[in-house]
Scaffold this motif. Structure first.
Motif, PDB file in Angstrom:
ATOM      1  N   ARG A  42      27.540  31.034  36.229  1.00 20.31           N
ATOM      2  CA  ARG A  42      29.047  31.206  37.163  1.00 20.31           C
ATOM      3  C   ARG A  42      30.351  31.071  35.916  1.00 20.31           C
ATOM      4  NH1 ARG A  42      29.119  24.764  38.352  1.00 20.31           N
ATOM      5  NH2 ARG A  42      29.598  24.236  36.330  1.00 20.31           N
ATOM      6  N   GLN A  43      29.916  30.704  34.708  1.00 17.02           N
ATOM      7  CA  GLN A  43      30.878  30.559  33.522  1.00 17.02           C
ATOM      8  C   GLN A  43      31.860  31.572  33.538  1.00 17.02           C
ATOM      9  OE1 GLN A  43      29.476  30.456  29.616  1.00 17.02           O
ATOM     10  NE2 GLN A  43      30.825  28.597  29.151  1.00 17.02           N
ATOM     11  N   TYR A  44      31.629  32.773  33.697  1.00 18.96           N
ATOM     12  CA  TYR A  44      32.637  34.043  33.624  1.00 18.96           C
ATOM     13  C   TYR A  44      33.493  33.680  34.981  1.00 18.96           C
ATOM     14  CZ  TYR A  44      34.780  38.568  33.720  1.00 18.96           C
ATOM     15  OH  TYR A  44      35.802  39.423  34.317  1.00 18.96           O
ATOM     16  N   VAL A  45      32.842  33.801  36.167  1.00 23.24           N
ATOM     17  CA  VAL A  45      33.644  33.821  37.351  1.00 23.24           C
ATOM     18  C   VAL A  45      34.491  32.639  37.529  1.00 23.24           C
ATOM     19  CG1 VAL A  45      33.538  33.969  39.712  1.00 23.24           C
ATOM     20  CG2 VAL A  45      31.783  34.877  38.549  1.00 23.24           C
ATOM     21  N   ALA A  46      33.671  31.405  37.185  1.00 23.84           N
ATOM     22  CA  ALA A  46      34.671  30.088  37.171  1.00 23.84           C
ATOM     23  C   ALA A  46      35.767  30.097  36.270  1.00 23.84           C
ATOM     24  CB  ALA A  46      33.613  29.026  36.741  1.00 23.84           C
ATOM     25  N   ASN A  47      35.666  30.846  35.115  1.00 28.30           N
ATOM     26  CA  ASN A  47      36.842  30.647  34.180  1.00 28.30           C
ATOM     27  C   ASN A  47      37.883  32.019  34.354  1.00 28.30           C
ATOM     28  OD1 ASN A  47      35.646  28.770  32.556  1.00 28.30           O
ATOM     29  ND2 ASN A  47      34.568  30.080  30.958  1.00 28.30           N
ATOM     30  N   LEU A  48      37.485  32.815  35.547  1.00 26.24           N
ATOM     31  CA  LEU A  48      38.825  33.920  35.751  1.00 26.24           C
ATOM     32  C   LEU A  48      39.980  33.120  35.974  1.00 26.24           C
ATOM     33  CD1 LEU A  48      37.006  36.106  38.602  1.00 26.24           C
ATOM     34  CD2 LEU A  48      37.357  36.621  36.126  1.00 26.24           C
ATOM     35  N   ASP A  49      40.933  33.966  35.430  1.00 25.37           N
ATOM     36  CA  ASP A  49      42.583  33.543  35.491  1.00 25.37           C
ATOM     37  C   ASP A  49      42.779  34.346  36.885  1.00 25.37           C
ATOM     38  OD1 ASP A  49      44.733  32.804  35.233  1.00 25.37           O
ATOM     39  OD2 ASP A  49      45.448  34.656  33.916  1.00 25.37           O
ATOM     40  N   ALA A  50      42.161  33.695  38.065  1.00 24.67           N
ATOM     41  CA  ALA A  50      42.646  34.261  39.284  1.00 24.67           C
ATOM     42  C   ALA A  50      42.133  33.109  40.403  1.00 24.67           C
ATOM     43  CB  ALA A  50      41.473  35.665  39.308  1.00 24.67           C
TER      44      ALA A  50
ATOM     45  N   ILE B 127      32.907  40.097  21.908  1.00 26.65           N
ATOM     46  CA  ILE B 127      31.714  39.368  22.447  1.00 26.65           C
ATOM     47  C   ILE B 127      32.262  37.933  22.783  1.00 26.65           C
ATOM     48  CG2 ILE B 127      30.333  40.845  20.896  1.00 26.65           C
ATOM     49  CD1 ILE B 127      30.632  38.338  18.855  1.00 26.65           C
ATOM     50  N   ASP B 128      31.410  37.283  23.594  1.00 29.97           N
ATOM     51  CA  ASP B 128      31.838  36.029  23.886  1.00 29.97           C
ATOM     52  C   ASP B 128      30.940  35.043  22.767  1.00 29.97           C
ATOM     53  OD1 ASP B 128      28.964  35.778  24.751  1.00 29.97           O
ATOM     54  OD2 ASP B 128      29.685  34.681  26.459  1.00 29.97           O
ATOM     55  N   ARG B 129      31.374  33.852  23.005  1.00 37.06           N
ATOM     56  CA  ARG B 129      30.792  32.748  21.976  1.00 37.06           C
ATOM     57  C   ARG B 129      29.540  32.699  22.095  1.00 37.06           C
ATOM     58  NH1 ARG B 129      33.479  29.250  18.671  1.00 37.06           N
ATOM     59  NH2 ARG B 129      35.438  29.168  19.855  1.00 37.06           N
TER      60      ARG B 129
ATOM     61  N   ASN C 152      26.174  26.801  34.537  1.00 38.27           N
ATOM     62  CA  ASN C 152      27.150  27.499  33.538  1.00 38.27           C
ATOM     63  C   ASN C 152      26.708  28.928  33.521  1.00 38.27           C
ATOM     64  OD1 ASN C 152      29.292  26.192  32.581  1.00 38.27           O
ATOM     65  ND2 ASN C 152      28.419  25.734  30.596  1.00 38.27           N
ATOM     66  N   GLY C 153      25.294  29.078  33.049  1.00 40.21           N
ATOM     67  CA  GLY C 153      25.000  30.484  32.785  1.00 40.21           C
ATOM     68  C   GLY C 153      25.130  31.305  34.004  1.00 40.21           C
TER      69      GLY C 153
ATOM     70  N   GLY D  50      32.767  31.206  25.549  1.00 38.58           N
ATOM     71  CA  GLY D  50      31.523  31.437  26.473  1.00 38.58           C
ATOM     72  C   GLY D  50      31.833  31.951  27.580  1.00 38.58           C
ATOM     73  N   GLN D  51      31.452  33.050  27.911  1.00 42.42           N
ATOM     74  CA  GLN D  51      31.659  33.324  29.655  1.00 42.42           C
ATOM     75  C   GLN D  51      30.264  34.149  30.054  1.00 42.42           C
ATOM     76  OE1 GLN D  51      34.597  33.693  30.877  1.00 42.42           O
ATOM     77  NE2 GLN D  51      35.882  33.023  28.965  1.00 42.42           N
ATOM     78  N   SER D  52      29.288  33.193  29.987  1.00 49.73           N
ATOM     79  CA  SER D  52      28.055  33.533  30.343  1.00 49.73           C
ATOM     80  C   SER D  52      28.171  34.156  31.783  1.00 49.73           C
ATOM     81  CB  SER D  52      27.180  32.429  30.333  1.00 49.73           C
ATOM     82  OG  SER D  52      25.808  32.891  30.605  1.00 49.73           O
ATOM     83  N   TYR D  53      27.401  35.105  32.203  1.00 48.59           N
ATOM     84  CA  TYR D  53      27.212  35.844  33.616  1.00 48.59           C
ATOM     85  C   TYR D  53      25.833  36.176  33.699  1.00 48.59           C
ATOM     86  CZ  TYR D  53      27.913  38.677  37.515  1.00 48.59           C
ATOM     87  OH  TYR D  53      27.786  39.446  38.710  1.00 48.59           O
ATOM     88  N   PHE D  54      25.231  35.642  35.017  1.00 49.37           N
ATOM     89  CA  PHE D  54      24.092  36.187  35.040  1.00 49.37           C
ATOM     90  C   PHE D  54      22.923  35.682  34.358  1.00 49.37           C
ATOM     91  CE2 PHE D  54      20.790  38.555  37.916  1.00 49.37           C
ATOM     92  CZ  PHE D  54      21.507  38.304  39.166  1.00 49.37           C
ATOM     93  N   PHE D  55      23.287  34.187  33.722  1.00 43.51           N
ATOM     94  CA  PHE D  55      22.220  33.759  32.745  1.00 43.51           C
ATOM     95  C   PHE D  55      22.183  34.606  31.319  1.00 43.51           C
ATOM     96  CE2 PHE D  55      20.137  32.473  36.557  1.00 43.51           C
ATOM     97  CZ  PHE D  55      20.539  31.273  36.809  1.00 43.51           C
TER      98      PHE D  55
END
Lengths: 242, 386
Positions: B51-59, B144-146, B48-49, B183-188
């Motif tokens: 990939r969260q941002y990439v996984a949540n992409l609206d794309a 900011i993200d959550r 999650n830490g 939450g949009q964690s990217y690269f931990f």
């Protein structure tokens, strides 16, 4: 009139040992009637236990016939043999007789459960039988909380509770002192007679023969002698004849 | 049906009359469960830490610089690429994404964060939960993200200070927080979002980069008109736009540096723990069956079928395993309450459910050998012949 509960016809059981064929049971024939208590005696290796295993439908004979309550064991498949053991045969063994995690009452009732015959009336009968065997204060005890003699008496109750045609006892007194052994076999004999069952006891202790109606003596797989006269049987039990 | 009742009766009686022994095994299974669930949660949390941002992409697709091997940090696209991508037939929208990291220093404990440049309303910019989108241009506004909110006291309306090393100097910049996203964690790291121009101005950069004011996107998130046409659109984009390569979201995630190796390690640990569980349960039940050979012999001699004996063993194994997994699950939950948010444990993922299902399956699987052994015991064992 007594009916024939067990009939053995020209029974043979062979084993191969180092290329040689040994007849553990060698052309044996006999009958046991309902209400008759028979002892099967003989020295070690005479074929007593092999014979008992065949009568109990645990071992298949090489040739010959065993009929229990008119049913030929040779014609049965494994499933039918299991059913026969459950319904027509009662067992007591030398040791490890009881299910260790079941109380005395539960051990006896288990035979009724197995046969789908556990109800209020059979429960009362089970308790009465245990009381008759002097175990009314041990109903809730586990096997480990009972003496060897008490365990054997529970096993006798279990062997009889479902009214089997034949009751088989494999050295039931082997682990008991003399006094207890006499008590157990005498009670067993009384119940066999009262309930009109056919009883066979395998024993190496000839003293126990005083309670039986007939003694079948085996040697080297053969039935070498049958004692039917009560006087002869008592003498055999006292050790005055061999 | 009669067999099931008899087997259940025998199984329950034995467990009840030997509570200590079975509880001990259940506790061993509970400890294995605790370990497996924590490994699963750690795997989920680390994944999650990362990939969260990439996984949540609206794309559905991500555009990289050609020969960047789908590595976000290696990809640096031309500024006009995003316009070219938007013009391709079948593209619903596309948003440029700029990645970097920085440190919020206006806190008692400085917090390292990912700083992502994105375009409001475009793929790459998550939906606002609280507050508003940042304004473009040179406005020093951020969202900011959550995860940032959870780890700090920062709220919408606050002003934060960040430190970035530019050239050889540490530069400090103030940003006004105007919005909050999921939450949009990217690269931990937790994430802050800023406009592209702001990103270019405040991001850490080398001496040579300071001469340019032009922000170059690392990747472009592409939303398709038909989300199912990823393969065809990938080929079309590569054909129509020069110097790019295109990947779907899964490929992009798997190419995040360290992601595959890390997940492989965590999964291997989980598999080995499950194997240990199978051996422990299998060993226990095998020893138990060996001790019960005469007893099973008697059961069979008096007329119990193989079905009753086998089923009884299966019921016991399932009961003990379920009890162990239940205790282990409860312990895991209690322990999880005491962990700080900095430890990446996520218990609500499909991974935890799969782990529980596997744990419930290892009991019967581990006990299979003992069940087969029990069924094969000859009733002659009740007699001396056995």
């Amino acid at each position: 009139m007594s009916t024939i509960a067990l009939e053995v016809r020209d029974l043979v059981k062979s084993f191969s040992l180092d290329g040689a064929t040994i007849n553990a049971v060698d052309h044996v024939s006999f009958q046991v009637k309902s209400g008759e208590f028979v002892a099967l005696v003989g020295p070690s290796g005479s074929g007593k236990t092999t014979m008992l295993s065949i009568l109990a439908a645990l071992l298949t004979p090489t040739s010959g016939q065993v009929l229990i309550d008119g049913q030929d064991l040779a014609q049965m498949n494994e499933k039918q043999r299991v059913k026969l053991r459950r319904e027509k045969i009662g067992f007591t063994f030398q040791s490890n007789n009881l299910i260790p995690f079941l109380s005395a009452r539960e051990n006896v009732e288990f035979m009724l459960r197995l046969n789908g015959r556990l109800d209020h009336a059979s429960r009362i009968r089970s308790d009465e039988l245990l009381a008759r065997l002097g175990l009314s204060d041990r109903l809730h005890n586990l096997p480990a909380q009972m003496s060897g003699g008490q365990q054997q008496r529970v096993a006798i109750a279990r062997a009889l509770i479902h009214n089997p045609a034949v009751v088989l006892a494999d050295e039931p007194t082997a682990s008991l002192d003399t006094e207890r052994a006499y008590q157990v076999v005498e009670t067993f004999a009384n119940l066999i007679h009262e309930n009109e069952r056919a009883g066979i006891i395998v024993t190496h202790d000839l003293r126990m023969c005083q309670y039986v109606d007939r003694v079948l003596q085996m040697q080297d797989g053969k039935l070498v002698r049958i004692y039917e006269d009560k006087k002869e049987i008592i003498e055999l039990a006292r050790g005055t004849i061999h | 049906m009669k067999n099931i009742f008899l087997a259940t009766y025998l199984a329950i009686k034995e467990v009840v009359r030997n509570k200590g022994r079975f509880l001990l095994v259940a506790l061993v299974i509970a400890l294995i469960t605790l370990l497996v669930l924590f490994i699963a949660a750690l795997g989920e949390g680390l994944a999650n830490g990362n990939r969260q941002y990439v996984a949540n992409l609206d794309a559905q697709l991500v555009v990289f610089l050609e020969k960047s091997d789908y590595s976000i940090s290696s990809s640096r696209l031309e500024t006009n690429t995003v316009k070219s991508v938007r013009r391709v037939d079948g593209v619903a929208d596309a948003g440029a994404i700029y990645t970097s990291s920085t440190e919020i220093v206006s806190l008692p404990e400085p917090l390292k964060v990912s700083m992502l440049g994105a375009e409001p309303g475009r793929p790459g910019m998550p939906p606002i939960l609280d507050g508003r989108e940042f304004r473009g241009g040179e406005a020093r506004e951020a969202v900011i993200d959550r995860n940032v909110a959870l780890r700090t006291d920062i709220q919408v309306g606050d002003t934060i200070q960040i430190r970035s090393t530019q050239g050889t100097e540490d530069e400090f910049f103030e940003l006004k927080i105007v919005g909050l996203v999921e939450g949009q964690s990217y690269f931990f790291q937790p994430t802050i979002f800023v406009p592209a121009a702001t990103w270019e101005k405040i991001r850490p950069q080398s001496e040579s980069e300071l001469t340019s004011d032009t922000p170059y996107p690392n990747i472009i998130a592409v939303k398709l008109t038909d989300p199912l046409q990823t393969e065809a659109m990938s080929a079309r984009l590569t054909e129509k736009v020069t110097n790019i390569e295109v990947a779907d979201i899964d490929t992009t995630i798997n190419n995040i540096p360290g992601y595959s190796a890390q997940q492989g390690t965590v999964q291997t640990q989980g598999v080995f723990t499950l194997l240990i569980g199978i051996l422990v349960i299998g060993g226990f039940f095998q020893i138990q069956i060996l001790q019960k050979v005469p007893q099973i012999g008697v059961l069979k001699a008096i007329g119990s079928s193989n079905g009753v004996v086998g089923l009884s063993a299966v019921i016991q194994i399932i009961f003990v395993t379920a009890l162990g997994v239940g205790i282990g699950g409860g312990l895991t939950y209690l322990f999880s309450l005491g962990f700080p948010p900095t430890i990446p444990l996520v218990f609500n993922g499909a991974r935890s459910l799969i782990a529980i299902a596997l744990l419930l399956a290892i009991g019967p699987f581990g006990g299979m050998v003992s069940i087969i052994y029990a069924v094969r015991i000859e009733p002659l064992k009740a007699l001396r012949l056995g």
